[in-house]
Design a protein around this motif. Structure first.
Motif, short mmCIF file in Angstrom:
data_model
loop_
_atom_site.label_atom_id
_atom_site.label_comp_id
_atom_site.label_asym_id
_atom_site.label_seq_id
_atom_site.Cartn_x
_atom_site.Cartn_y
_atom_site.Cartn_z
N GLY A 176 0.79 -1.26 0.09
CA GLY A 176 0.03 0.01 0.03
C GLY A 176 0.84 1.21 -0.07
N GLN A 177 2.00 1.22 0.59
CA GLN A 177 2.78 2.32 0.61
C GLN A 177 3.53 2.71 -0.46
OE1 GLN A 177 5.18 0.65 4.06
NE2 GLN A 177 4.95 2.58 4.88
N ILE A 178 3.80 1.55 -1.46
CA ILE A 178 4.39 1.76 -2.74
C ILE A 178 3.19 2.44 -3.56
CG2 ILE A 178 5.10 0.28 -4.73
CD1 ILE A 178 6.41 -1.33 -3.11
N ARG A 179 1.83 1.88 -3.49
CA ARG A 179 0.92 2.55 -4.32
C ARG A 179 0.52 3.91 -4.05
NH1 ARG A 179 -2.01 -2.20 -5.65
NH2 ARG A 179 -0.01 -2.43 -6.61
N ASP A 180 0.77 4.20 -2.84
CA ASP A 180 0.70 5.56 -2.60
C ASP A 180 1.73 6.46 -2.72
OD1 ASP A 180 -1.84 5.18 -1.21
OD2 ASP A 180 -0.97 5.21 0.92
N GLY A 181 3.18 5.75 -2.95
CA GLY A 181 4.37 6.79 -3.13
C GLY A 181 5.21 6.15 -4.15
N LEU A 182 4.96 5.52 -5.33
CA LEU A 182 5.99 4.52 -5.80
C LEU A 182 7.38 5.25 -5.75
CD1 LEU A 182 6.81 2.11 -7.53
CD2 LEU A 182 5.98 3.43 -9.54
N TYR A 183 7.53 6.55 -6.18
CA TYR A 183 8.99 7.22 -6.48
C TYR A 183 9.52 7.48 -4.96
CZ TYR A 183 8.02 7.83 -11.40
OH TYR A 183 7.68 7.70 -12.53
N ASP A 184 8.95 7.31 -3.98
CA ASP A 184 9.52 7.29 -2.57
C ASP A 184 10.20 6.29 -2.32
OD1 ASP A 184 8.24 9.98 -2.24
OD2 ASP A 184 6.62 9.00 -1.06
N THR A 185 9.99 5.21 -3.16
CA THR A 185 10.81 3.95 -2.76
C THR A 185 12.40 4.23 -3.44
OG1 THR A 185 10.17 2.98 -4.91
CG2 THR A 185 8.84 2.48 -2.79
N GLU A 186 12.50 5.00 -4.27
CA GLU A 186 13.70 5.13 -5.20
C GLU A 186 14.92 4.93 -4.29
OE1 GLU A 186 17.34 6.86 -6.47
OE2 GLU A 186 15.90 8.08 -5.31
N PRO A 187 15.04 5.93 -3.17
CA PRO A 187 16.31 5.92 -2.14
C PRO A 187 16.69 4.62 -1.85
CG PRO A 187 15.00 7.80 -1.67
CD PRO A 187 13.92 7.04 -2.68
N TYR A 188 15.80 3.77 -1.63
CA TYR A 188 16.21 2.50 -0.83
C TYR A 188 17.06 1.85 -1.71
CZ TYR A 188 12.17 2.55 2.36
OH TYR A 188 11.36 3.00 3.59
N PHE A 189 17.02 1.92 -3.17
CA PHE A 189 18.03 1.18 -4.24
C PHE A 189 19.39 1.75 -3.98
CE2 PHE A 189 13.78 0.36 -5.70
CZ PHE A 189 13.85 -0.99 -5.99
N ARG A 190 19.25 3.15 -3.50
CA ARG A 190 20.59 3.59 -3.25
C ARG A 190 21.31 3.18 -1.92
NH1 ARG A 190 20.28 9.42 -3.72
NH2 ARG A 190 17.93 9.42 -4.02
N MET A 191 20.73 2.27 -1.30
CA MET A 191 21.29 1.97 0.05
C MET A 191 21.83 0.35 0.16
SD MET A 191 18.50 3.56 2.90
CE MET A 191 19.82 3.65 4.13
N VAL A 192 21.74 -0.01 -1.13
CA VAL A 192 22.24 -1.52 -1.27
C VAL A 192 23.20 -1.59 -2.29
CG1 VAL A 192 20.07 -2.13 -0.13
CG2 VAL A 192 20.28 -2.07 -2.65
N THR A 193 23.71 -2.74 -2.43
CA THR A 193 24.66 -3.13 -3.52
C THR A 193 23.99 -4.41 -4.24
OG1 THR A 193 25.92 -4.72 -2.09
CG2 THR A 193 26.70 -2.40 -2.63
N ALA A 194 22.98 -5.06 -3.69
CA ALA A 194 22.26 -6.24 -4.47
C ALA A 194 20.81 -5.97 -4.01
CB ALA A 194 22.63 -7.32 -3.71
N ALA A 195 19.94 -6.56 -5.27
CA ALA A 195 18.61 -6.38 -4.99
C ALA A 195 18.13 -7.83 -5.63
CB ALA A 195 17.94 -5.29 -5.95
N GLU A 196 17.10 -8.17 -4.89
CA GLU A 196 16.22 -9.34 -5.49
C GLU A 196 15.04 -9.04 -5.86
OE1 GLU A 196 14.25 -13.38 -3.94
OE2 GLU A 196 15.83 -12.70 -2.92
N ILE A 197 14.52 -9.36 -7.10
CA ILE A 197 13.19 -9.11 -7.57
C ILE A 197 12.36 -10.32 -7.73
CG2 ILE A 197 11.64 -8.24 -9.30
CD1 ILE A 197 13.93 -6.17 -10.13
N ASP A 198 11.55 -10.85 -6.57
CA ASP A 198 10.72 -11.92 -6.56
C ASP A 198 9.53 -11.82 -7.36
OD1 ASP A 198 9.07 -14.20 -6.29
OD2 ASP A 198 9.65 -14.23 -4.13
N LEU A 199 9.49 -12.45 -8.53
CA LEU A 199 8.28 -12.07 -9.46
C LEU A 199 6.70 -12.34 -8.78
CD1 LEU A 199 10.00 -12.85 -12.62
CD2 LEU A 199 9.45 -10.46 -11.93
#
Length: 346
Positions: A176-199
């Motif tokens: 629900g937080q993503i739906r309310d503010g998708l672009y607010d999630t962008e900084p999280y990706f700058r806090m890590v060196t790896a990401a897993e996208i579980d489809l």
């Protein structure tokens, strides 16, 4: 280690137009990987099956490239029935990526490479896009042992045990937080060196080939935007996409979505600027702020190239990524819960 002992190269078939990825992506020539490249790697399941990897590539190669700033190499597929061999190859490639400043994109069915990453990576920070938290797994125990920073995006509240999120670890951003503010999630990706996208985080109507179908979840467009954020992150060097099945009878639309998610990772990586305020201060505008809720002075760094913001605070000069919206709130003497959480003060 000799990679060619474990990796089977793929050959692009078809006549592609000049700007299609099929003409742009280079096949691995068994030589050392170049600097600042984007590397695509498929991984078979333990039965040696790679059926859907070929279908995903066929779709990906027909898409048109969005930039030509980085070399893209398709290594092929790891074909091995042995879990240890697969983990060793992944660990070797992750190590090479750190040396060459490359981005590794891994396609696989299972959540089986996180432990490999954490055993061999210098950094301990990881982001997972999933509908639920990892529980009762080797990866979970390893994360606890390493005292790592772990961020979840897209978690659905009815799958979330509050006991697992005590003291703000791991950090969880709900669907629900993503739906309310998708672009607010962008900084999280700058806090890590790896990401897993579980489809499996994508709702069934948008991704019928999910291994664990769910009526609720991310929209396809949201998945692609999150994939772009991953590719565009200055700190991230590995993205794993998993959660699809190898059954060819399932919807080919699902595999098209996987290809489009990869395209968005490539697009983000093509336009990213690998500058950080700690390493390239001349590339940033420095803004000093005061906020009565924090005793120390706050310094905001705004990139002169892409407008991204970073926040420095505290006696140890901790730096975290933020958005322009966050800076506007700081100017109004407000601090939202997400920033409190990233500061580790919530």
């Amino acid at each position: 280690m000799q990679l060619h002992e474990f990796i089977k190269p793929v050959v692009a078939s078809g006549n592609y137009k000049k700007n299609q990825l099929g003409s742009r992506i280079k096949q691995w020539n068994r030589k050392a990987l170049p600097e600042n490249a984007i590397v695509i790697l498929g991984v078979s399941n333990y039965k040696g099956q790679t059926n859907n990897l070929d279908v995903i590539r066929s779709e990906l190669y027909t898409l048109f490239a969005n930039g030509k700033n980085r070399e893209i190499i398709d290594l092929g597929n790891i074909i091995s029935l042995n879990e240890q061999d697969q983990s060793d190859v992944i660990a070797f490639l992750l190590n090479e990526n750190q040396k060459t400043n490359s981005l590794l994109i891994i396609l696989t069915e299972e959540q089986q490479y996180l432990s490999s990453y954490y055993r061999h990576s210098i950094s301990k920070d990881l982001l997972i896009i999933s509908e639920k938290l990892i529980t009762n797994s080797k990866e979970e125990q390893l994360l606890k042992k390493k005292n790592s920073n772990l961020y979840y995006l897209g978690v659905q509240s009815y799958y979330l045990d509050p006991e697992l999120c005590k003291k703000g670890r791991p950090v969880v951003c709900r669907l629900g937080q993503i739906r309310d503010g998708l672009y607010d999630t962008e900084p999280y990706f700058r806090m890590v060196t790896a990401a897993e996208i579980d489809l499996n985080a994508v709702r069934f109507s948008d991704f019928p080939q999910s291994k664990n179908p769910n009526p609720n979840g991310l929209y396809a467009e949201e998945l692609c935007q999150l994939a772009w954020f991953a590719g565009n992150s200055e700190t991230l060097n590995c993205v794993v996409l998993n959660g699809y099945t190898h059954v060819l009878s399932a919807s080919e639309t699902s595999l098209s979505l996987v290809a489009q998610a990869i395209w968005h990772i490539l697009s983000g990586a093509e336009s990213r600027q690998d500058y950080l305020p700690t390493k390239n201060p001349e590339k940033f505008k420095e803004i000093h702020l005061e906020n009565t809720k924090i005793p120390e002075q706050i310094i905001v760094y705004k990139s002169k190239l892409n407008g991204k913001h970073w926040l420095k605070f505290g006696k140890d000069d901790k730096i975290i990524p933020c958005t322009s919206k966050d800076m506007d709130e700081l100017l109004q003497n407000n601090i939202n819960d997400r920033i409190w959480s990233l500061m580790g003060l919530l």
